[in-house]
Structures are given as C-alpha cells and as structure tokens.
Scaffold this active site. Structure first.
Site, mmCIF file in Angstrom:
data_model
loop_
_atom_site.group_PDB
_atom_site.id
_atom_site.type_symbol
_atom_site.label_atom_id
_atom_site.label_comp_id
_atom_site.label_asym_id
_atom_site.label_seq_id
_atom_site.Cartn_x
_atom_site.Cartn_y
_atom_site.Cartn_z
ATOM 1 N N LYS A 155 0.524 -1.046 0.278
ATOM 2 C CA LYS A 155 0.050 0.495 -0.013
ATOM 3 C C LYS A 155 0.925 0.903 0.136
ATOM 4 C CE LYS A 155 -4.051 -2.104 2.469
ATOM 5 N NZ LYS A 155 -4.675 -1.509 1.248
ATOM 6 N N ARG A 207 -10.357 -11.120 1.571
ATOM 7 C CA ARG A 207 -10.943 -12.416 0.760
ATOM 8 C C ARG A 207 -10.679 -13.402 1.299
ATOM 9 N NH1 ARG A 207 -11.625 -9.064 -4.405
ATOM 10 N NH2 ARG A 207 -11.308 -7.121 -2.902
#
Ligand code: BES
Ligand code: MG
Ligand code: ZN
Length: 501
Positions: free
Chosen positions: A277, A351
């Site tokens: 990130k 996920r």
C-alpha cells in the site's frame, strides 16, 4: 472514563446532585419537553435561555446553566431536536453527546432526567437506549497517554424519572450498559496498535471470553491449517513471522432451533503485502481487524444476555506483510473447499482468509445462516461513505432480518446488487478464481468472491470499511478511532432471530 449507571425512583425534589442533565426539544417549551415536574429554580434559567433563543434545543447543541439551587447547582441542557423526529437512534445520539460532555463537566454526582416524551418515542425501552448512548459517548482510548496515569476516576450517573409514565427499569439500563460495554471492548481492540495486537492476542481474547461465559473455544494453528489444506489463509500469513490463528468460538443454547455463524476479518495489520500500500494513512490498517473485534464484542454480550440460538464465532487472524517468504502476485493456491485461486493482488487478502474460514464453518457446523463482517474494500468508502455498511447477500429473507437489526441497533446497512454478471471478472485465467476483478464495483466483486465459499448457506456479507473507524457527527461515536460497528447489530439480530425456512 469508566461510567457507572444507577437508578433512583426518588422524586426530583429529593435529589442532591452536583449537576442534572436534561433533554430539551427544539423550538418548544419545558412542558412539551416533558420537564414540567422539574424543581422551579432549575426551570428558570432554561426557560430564559429558550425565550431568548440562546439555546433552542437543536440537536447537537447544548448549554450549561447554573441554577442558584443548592441541591442541584448545575444543569446541562442537551438539544434533542424536533419532537416528531425523536427515535431511539436520535435519543441514543443525544445521550452520546451527554456522555462525551460528562468528562468535562465539573461534577461527581450527576443525574439524568427521563421523561415520558422520551419513553414514548423509544422502542426498545428508553433505559436501554440511554445507557447505551451514555456509555458509548463517554468512551475514551487513552491507555497510551501519560495523563492516563493520573487515575481517571470512574463517574457515576443516576437515572431519574420525571413522572410515572417515564419509569424505566434497572433491567433495561443493564441491558444497554452490557451492549455498550461490548461495543467499547471492540473499539479498544480496534484502536490498539498492531505491535500490541497480534493474531495470538485476538486468540487470547477469544479464550478469555469463552472462559468467562462457558463457551467452547478452539484455536487452529498453522500446522492444522496445513493438514486441512487452508492455503488461502496460510498464503496471506506467509510474509509475517507472527503465526496465523483460526479462532472458533461456540455458544450453544439448549432451546436453540437454529445455528448462526458470525465470521469476522482479523487482519491485525494490512500493509498490502508484496502489492504494498502507499504510505499515506497506512497506520489506519491496524483497524483491519474490526470485523474480528465485532465478533468478539458480540460474543461477550451474547454470553451475558443468553439468546435462544446457537452461535458460532469464527475469526481468521493474520498479519499481511511483505517479506522474504511472502506470497507473490501470480501465485496459485488451493482453498479449503478445493477451489484453485490465482492471487493477482496480495492486498486483496481479506477475501482469501475469509474464504477459508467460511467454507470451514459451513463444513464443520452446517449453520442455518452466516453473517460475515470485514473491512474488505476501500471502494466501499467511495460508494457509501461512513454512515452505512455495504451488504451483499444470497438470501433476501436473511437480508431483511439484518437490515432490521441495523436500524434498531444504529449499525445501519445498505444492500448492494449482486447480479451474476458482476462475478464474471473474478473467473480465473489459470485457476478457478482470481482474487481481484477488473477494478470496477470493487465492493460487489469482493462480496461475490466470498459467495464461492458458502455453498448454498443463506449468507450476508457486511463491508464495514467505511463504518469501522473515523465516523464523525454522530453523538455516541468517538471523534476518531474505532466505532465498534457490528456488535450491537449482531446482538439485535440474535435476540430477535426468526428461523429461516
Ligand atoms: N483492508 C483493505 C480495505 C480497506 C482499505 C479498508 C482502506 C479501509 C480503508 C483491503 O484488504 C484491501 O486492501 N482491499 C483492496 C482490494 C483491491 C486490491 C481489489 C482495496 O480496497 O484497495
Ligand atoms: Mg506467517
Ligand atoms: Zn488489503
């Protein structure tokens, strides 16, 4: 500041307090606000203030007044807004505002006046809503500040009834306090920095709650995950030296008709992994375990309120870090349910860990329904902002129950569409699935990825990326930091559970 809530049925005229808190309705007089029974000297200054429109009862406004009445020298008038806009939620927010002001009020003995106007506008009982708002509003996270050592004394507040119609009960007050304490616990877990809150700490927290409330708690270690074939969860954990944990808590009720699983994302820090990130606001990724915090906070409350239902709380817990052994973009792993998944972005890790947790709970417990909560996508903040969580479902009947629990608890949810076309983009090129789509409708795609791991079990996914921290302009929410979103929603859902067909 720790808050103690007491209850007194003695009339106002008999009370001796340092300060009294009252709710005043917008553009009305004290009679309309249900405050006719206040001792006369207390009414005088508020009445003047209302007449001069210095204070009008507008929501989010307040005024501190001095009465010249020795028994109750101070009054804090809180704007409760318009009478026809009074709901449990607006009252909870006003009480939250009062809770926030308690720490600055120079008063030890504080009273709060309940009126029949408030009682009539609230379902559930006003006592629950008030205790919730006051306790949530007075929450502070200051463990890491030097001033914390100057012993912040617990404060106590006495709930008083203005007239017979406003009578609440100790039971209602207690129930609100328990729900808010669970929410505050989730907030503290969220706010605790990632160097002090690792997967093992989430596991320890779960074990503690289980011990206190006679639940089962099993922690699956990486060795067992390997045996079980949970490569999605293990793959995310590879870059970190902190071992991943799969936490499973079981609350069983003898009269339960159905079993519901609640699954929370527990990434204790999300750097993105090899798909690193950007640095800006990366510190906020300590909050990436707020789904897990919601499950833990809810299990704590459930242990105290004993709903007639079986509840399985599941938390896949891991860090997502880059490292010499970290998972790479392009890697293909085999999920617990056998599906092959190509990792195209290591930052879409929620996920992956949830997928293995979901198929595990489906296989082991065959729940009648599943609710998962996750800070899953930044896209959810773009779509919905901070005032509602995004929802994806495969079952409208369950969705309706979750929506209702969202309204009664204040943890509101908003359903997003899930037409099958949205799922096309995650069909795999080399494997069965890939972990990201083309970039559009990221929240829906993330949800539809999860659907591949629940079989046909009725399921609702809540994306809490926007609601889990930094929610402003709501009286009972802190000005910054974790909100504990989901705790009260889960509790309401379980307490009002209607068996699915
Ligand atoms: N934890 C993030 C989601 C997130 C980001 C929540 C910012 C709150 C604020 C999640 O693991 C993530 O990184 N998701 C990616 C998904 C993308 C790669 C498809 C995202 O949102 O960018
Ligand atoms: Mg590891
Ligand atoms: Zn991520």
């Amino acid at each position: 500041m720790e808050l103690k809530i007491e209850y007194s049925k003695d009339p106002l005229a008999k009370q001796k307090l340092d300060a009294l808190i009252v709710f005043v309705l917008e553009d009305s007089d004290l009679a309309v606000s249900g405050l006719k029974a206040l001792p006369a000297p207390l009414k005088k200054n508020i009445t003047t203030s209302l007449k001069l429109k210095v204070f009008t009862g507008k929501k989010d406004k307040h005024q501190q007044l001095f009465s010249g009445y020795a028994n109750i020298p101070q009054i804090l008038a809180i704007g409760a807004g318009k009478k026809d806009e009074l709901t449990s939620e607006t009252i909870r927010r006003a009480a939250g505002k009062a809770g926030k002001l308690l720490s600055v009020l120079k008063a030890n003995k504080v009273g709060f006046v309940v009126t029949s106007v408030l009682q009539n506008a609230s379902d559930p009982d006003i006592g629950q809503v008030l205790a919730e708002g006051l306790t949530l509003g007075s929450y502070e996270f200051n463990q890491y500040k030097e001033s914390h050592n100057e012993k912040s004394k617990p404060k106590s507040i006495k709930i008083l009834c203005c007239d017979p119609e406003s009578l609440t009960s100790l039971r209602a007050l207690k129930s609100g306090k328990i729900r808010a304490d669970g929410t505050n616990m989730a907030r503290t877990l969220g706010n605790t920095p990632a160097n002090d809150l690792k997967p093992k700490d989430l596991a320890a927290e779960a074990e503690k709650i289980a011990r206190q409330h006679k639940m089962e708690c099993t922690i699956l270690e990486e060795k067992e995950m390997k045996k079980l074939g949970m490569e999605m969860l293990l793959g995310v954990s590879k870059g970190s030296r902190e071992p991943a944990k799969l936490i499973v808590m079981e609350y069983l009720h003898q009269k339960a008709e159905q079993t519901v699983a609640i699954v929370g994302k527990g990434v204790t820090f999300d750097s993105g992994g090899i798909s690193l990130k950007p640095g800006k606001n990366m510190d906020e990724m300590k909050f990436d375990m707020c789904g897990a915090a919601a499950v833990l906070g809810a299990m704590k409350v459930i242990g105290r309120v004993n709903p007639k239902i079986n509840i399985i709380g599941v938390i896949p817990a891991t860090e997502n870090l880059p490292g010499g052994d970290a998972q790479r973009p392009g890697d293909i792993v085999t999920a617990y349910n056998g599906k092959r998944v190509e990792i195209l972005n290591t930052d879409a890790e929620g996920r992956l860990i949830l997928g293995d947790a979901l198929s595990y709970v489906v296989k082991e417990f065959k729940p009648d329904a599943i609710l998962d909560l996750a800070t899953l996508t930044g896209a959810c903040i773009t779509a919905l902002g901070h005032y509602v969580s995004g929802a994806i479902t495969n079952n409208e009947e369950l969705m309706e129950q979750v929506r209702k629990a969202g309204i009664t608890s204040g943890d509101r949810v908003w359903q997003l569409p899930s037409y099958p076309e949205y799922g096309e983009s995650i069909k795999g090129k080399y494997g069965d699935l890939q972990n990201i789509g083309g970039g559009d409708s990221g929240t829906i795609v993330g949800g539809l990825f999860l659907e591949h791991f629940v079989d046909k079990t009725p399921w609702v996914h809540l994306d809490i990326a926007g609601t889990a921290w930094n929610v402003k302009h709501i009286g009972y929410q802190p000005n910054s930091g974790a909100t504990g979103v989901g705790v009260r929603l889960i509790v309401d859902l379980m307490q009002n559970w209607k068996p699915l067909n």
